[in-house]
Motif scaffolding. Structure first.
Motif, mmCIF file in Angstrom:
data_model
loop_
_atom_site.group_PDB
_atom_site.id
_atom_site.type_symbol
_atom_site.label_atom_id
_atom_site.label_comp_id
_atom_site.label_asym_id
_atom_site.label_seq_id
_atom_site.Cartn_x
_atom_site.Cartn_y
_atom_site.Cartn_z
ATOM 1 N N GLY A 139 7.771 -100.776 36.823
ATOM 2 C CA GLY A 139 8.875 -100.136 37.507
ATOM 3 C C GLY A 139 8.607 -99.922 38.980
ATOM 4 N N ASN A 140 8.937 -98.724 39.481
ATOM 5 C CA ASN A 140 8.787 -98.404 40.895
ATOM 6 C C ASN A 140 7.365 -98.024 41.275
ATOM 7 O OD1 ASN A 140 11.552 -98.803 41.409
ATOM 8 N ND2 ASN A 140 12.016 -96.754 40.666
ATOM 9 N N ALA A 141 6.456 -98.040 40.304
ATOM 10 C CA ALA A 141 5.058 -97.699 40.588
ATOM 11 C C ALA A 141 4.225 -98.930 40.932
ATOM 12 C CB ALA A 141 4.438 -96.969 39.393
ATOM 13 N N LYS A 142 4.812 -100.106 40.883
ATOM 14 C CA LYS A 142 4.019 -101.334 41.013
ATOM 15 C C LYS A 142 3.342 -101.442 42.376
ATOM 16 C CE LYS A 142 8.084 -104.126 42.209
ATOM 17 N NZ LYS A 142 8.963 -105.242 41.772
ATOM 18 N N LYS A 143 3.972 -100.910 43.447
ATOM 19 C CA LYS A 143 3.380 -101.015 44.781
ATOM 20 C C LYS A 143 2.114 -100.181 44.921
ATOM 21 C CE LYS A 143 7.740 -102.051 47.111
ATOM 22 N NZ LYS A 143 8.731 -101.612 48.131
ATOM 23 N N ASP A 144 1.981 -99.158 44.082
ATOM 24 C CA ASP A 144 0.813 -98.279 44.150
ATOM 25 C C ASP A 144 -0.280 -98.677 43.169
ATOM 26 O OD1 ASP A 144 2.203 -96.739 46.026
ATOM 27 O OD2 ASP A 144 3.162 -95.561 44.443
ATOM 28 N N LYS A 145 -0.064 -99.767 42.442
ATOM 29 C CA LYS A 145 -1.003 -100.168 41.397
ATOM 30 C C LYS A 145 -1.358 -101.646 41.550
ATOM 31 C CE LYS A 145 -0.365 -98.497 37.271
ATOM 32 N NZ LYS A 145 -1.507 -97.605 37.176
ATOM 33 N N LEU A 146 -1.691 -102.016 42.766
ATOM 34 C CA LEU A 146 -1.892 -103.433 43.057
ATOM 35 C C LEU A 146 -2.999 -104.050 42.219
ATOM 36 C CD1 LEU A 146 -1.462 -103.473 46.940
ATOM 37 C CD2 LEU A 146 0.201 -104.089 45.176
ATOM 38 N N SER A 147 -4.086 -103.312 41.995
ATOM 39 C CA SER A 147 -5.195 -103.844 41.206
ATOM 40 C C SER A 147 -4.768 -104.076 39.761
ATOM 41 C CB SER A 147 -6.390 -102.891 41.255
ATOM 42 O OG SER A 147 -7.434 -103.357 40.429
ATOM 43 N N GLU A 148 -4.089 -103.088 39.168
ATOM 44 C CA GLU A 148 -3.632 -103.207 37.781
ATOM 45 C C GLU A 148 -2.604 -104.333 37.644
ATOM 46 O OE1 GLU A 148 -3.885 -100.473 39.487
ATOM 47 O OE2 GLU A 148 -4.799 -98.858 38.306
ATOM 48 N N VAL A 149 -1.688 -104.407 38.616
ATOM 49 C CA VAL A 149 -0.655 -105.438 38.574
ATOM 50 C C VAL A 149 -1.279 -106.831 38.689
ATOM 51 C CG1 VAL A 149 1.295 -106.434 39.829
ATOM 52 C CG2 VAL A 149 1.208 -103.973 39.412
ATOM 53 N N ARG A 150 -2.272 -106.960 39.560
ATOM 54 C CA ARG A 150 -2.954 -108.245 39.712
ATOM 55 C C ARG A 150 -3.651 -108.653 38.413
ATOM 56 N NH1 ARG A 150 -5.973 -106.848 43.587
ATOM 57 N NH2 ARG A 150 -4.415 -107.236 45.207
ATOM 58 N N GLY A 151 -4.293 -107.679 37.770
ATOM 59 C CA GLY A 151 -4.953 -107.961 36.497
ATOM 60 C C GLY A 151 -3.961 -108.361 35.425
ATOM 61 N N TYR A 152 -2.810 -107.670 35.382
ATOM 62 C CA TYR A 152 -1.780 -108.012 34.402
ATOM 63 C C TYR A 152 -1.220 -109.402 34.677
ATOM 64 C CZ TYR A 152 2.566 -107.856 31.737
ATOM 65 O OH TYR A 152 3.590 -108.153 30.868
ATOM 66 N N SER A 153 -1.005 -109.708 35.952
ATOM 67 C CA SER A 153 -0.491 -111.022 36.325
ATOM 68 C C SER A 153 -1.443 -112.133 35.883
ATOM 69 C CB SER A 153 -0.282 -111.083 37.841
ATOM 70 O OG SER A 153 0.126 -112.373 38.230
#
Length: 303
Positions: free
Chosen positions: A176-190
């Motif tokens: 959601g709107n938290a993705k910009k603050d979770k770049l490391s987690e988002v990168r890992g998920y990607s």
């Protein structure tokens, strides 16, 4: 968490992969995951100190939607992928029966599509389900905007495999709107999306979720207690709140926690809330939270 992999052959939907932990004579703690995930999405949360204490009282059964396990082979072209309704009313009962688990007094934890599936299971197994904790649950059919996003994501997955369009949709869906603050987690998920998932199978799951039917008018028939949970920065806040308004208020509660993915962003408060919820059902009365605050209220929201 030690778990045993089981493959259950169902009547209409072939093999379903399930992971089981604990004594099968105990009550079942059942998990069902969201699109773009599998049973591993629960692991970090279930290993939280307070969740481990809770789960010692249960047999943990984690269902993987067909074709969503890591490294899965592509499902045959003529395979009939189960609908959300069929997952809830046919697959789950067959899995629990095949495992020989105690099928009475089930407690469920589901996210997104998995929460939708667990609702459907509870409505046809009213006297088997004690309670559900539903994260980011919508009982409506997909709205026009969501339908369009999911349709594009599904088509792109089928034609190109994982791609930036489908990746962006799934990241929005989970963070959601938290993705910009979770770049490391988002990168890992990607990275996980590109390397671990069978993209054609994922497209079929996304397509089934996109085609889900509306059961808002049936929510008051649910007999079990329900804890609805959403993140303050989730993409699904309004859907969760709307679903909650259609529920029997005597049997349901809603909790809003900080973050987008509440299992990842706010595991302590979620675990504490689940402990209080289960104790309200007369379960795990001997479990005590050692590290968490004791002020969480399930009757309102926690911004």
């Amino acid at each position: 968490m030690e778990e045993t992999k089981e493959v259950v052959k169902t009547d209409k939907f072939g093999d379903v992969t399930v992971y089981v932990s604990g004594d099968r004579k105990l009550r079942v703690f059942l998990t069902v995951h969201d699109i773009g995930q599998n049973h591993k999405s629960f692991h970090q949360f279930l290993l939280h100190e307070d969740m481990k204490a809770i789960l010692s009282k249960f047999c943990i059964v984690q269902i993987t939607v067909p074709g969503q396990e890591e490294g899965a082979e592509t499902l045959p072209n003529d395979y009939k992928f189960p609908t959300m309704q069929e997952m809830g009313t046919e697959v789950i009962p067959q899995v629990l029966a095949a495992l020989g688990c105690k099928s009475k007094d089930v407690v469920g934890l589901g996210v997104g599509a998995g929460a939708n599936i667990l609702c459907r299971y509870a409505m046809v197994s009213a006297y088997d389900v004690l309670g559900l904790c539903l994260l980011e649950c919508s009982a409506e059919s997909a709205g026009f905007l969501e339908w369009g996003q999911e349709k594009i994501a599904s088509l792109q997955l089928n034609m190109k495999g994982m791609n930036p369009t489908s990746e962006s949709y799934l990241i929005w869906h989970h963070y959601g709107n938290a993705k910009k603050d979770k770049l490391s987690e988002v990168r890992g998920y990607s990275d996980h999306l590109y390397s671990k998932f069978n993209h054609q199978n994922l497209a079929r799951f996304v397509n089934r979720y996109m085609s889900r039917t509306n059961f808002m008018d049936k929510l008051k028939t649910m007999k079990c207690r329900v804890l609805m949970v959403t993140g303050s920065r989730s993409a699904h806040v309004k859907d969760v709140e709307k679903t909650y308004t259609a529920m029997d208020r005597q049997n349901s509660e809603i909790l809003k926690l900080d973050g987008g993915d509440v299992m990842d962003d706010n595991p302590e408060k979620l675990a504490e809330s689940m402990l209080f919820f289960l104790q309200g059902l007369g379960l795990v009365s001997s479990v005590r939270s050692k590290k968490m605050s004791r002020g969480t209220s399930l009757s309102g929201t926690d911004a």
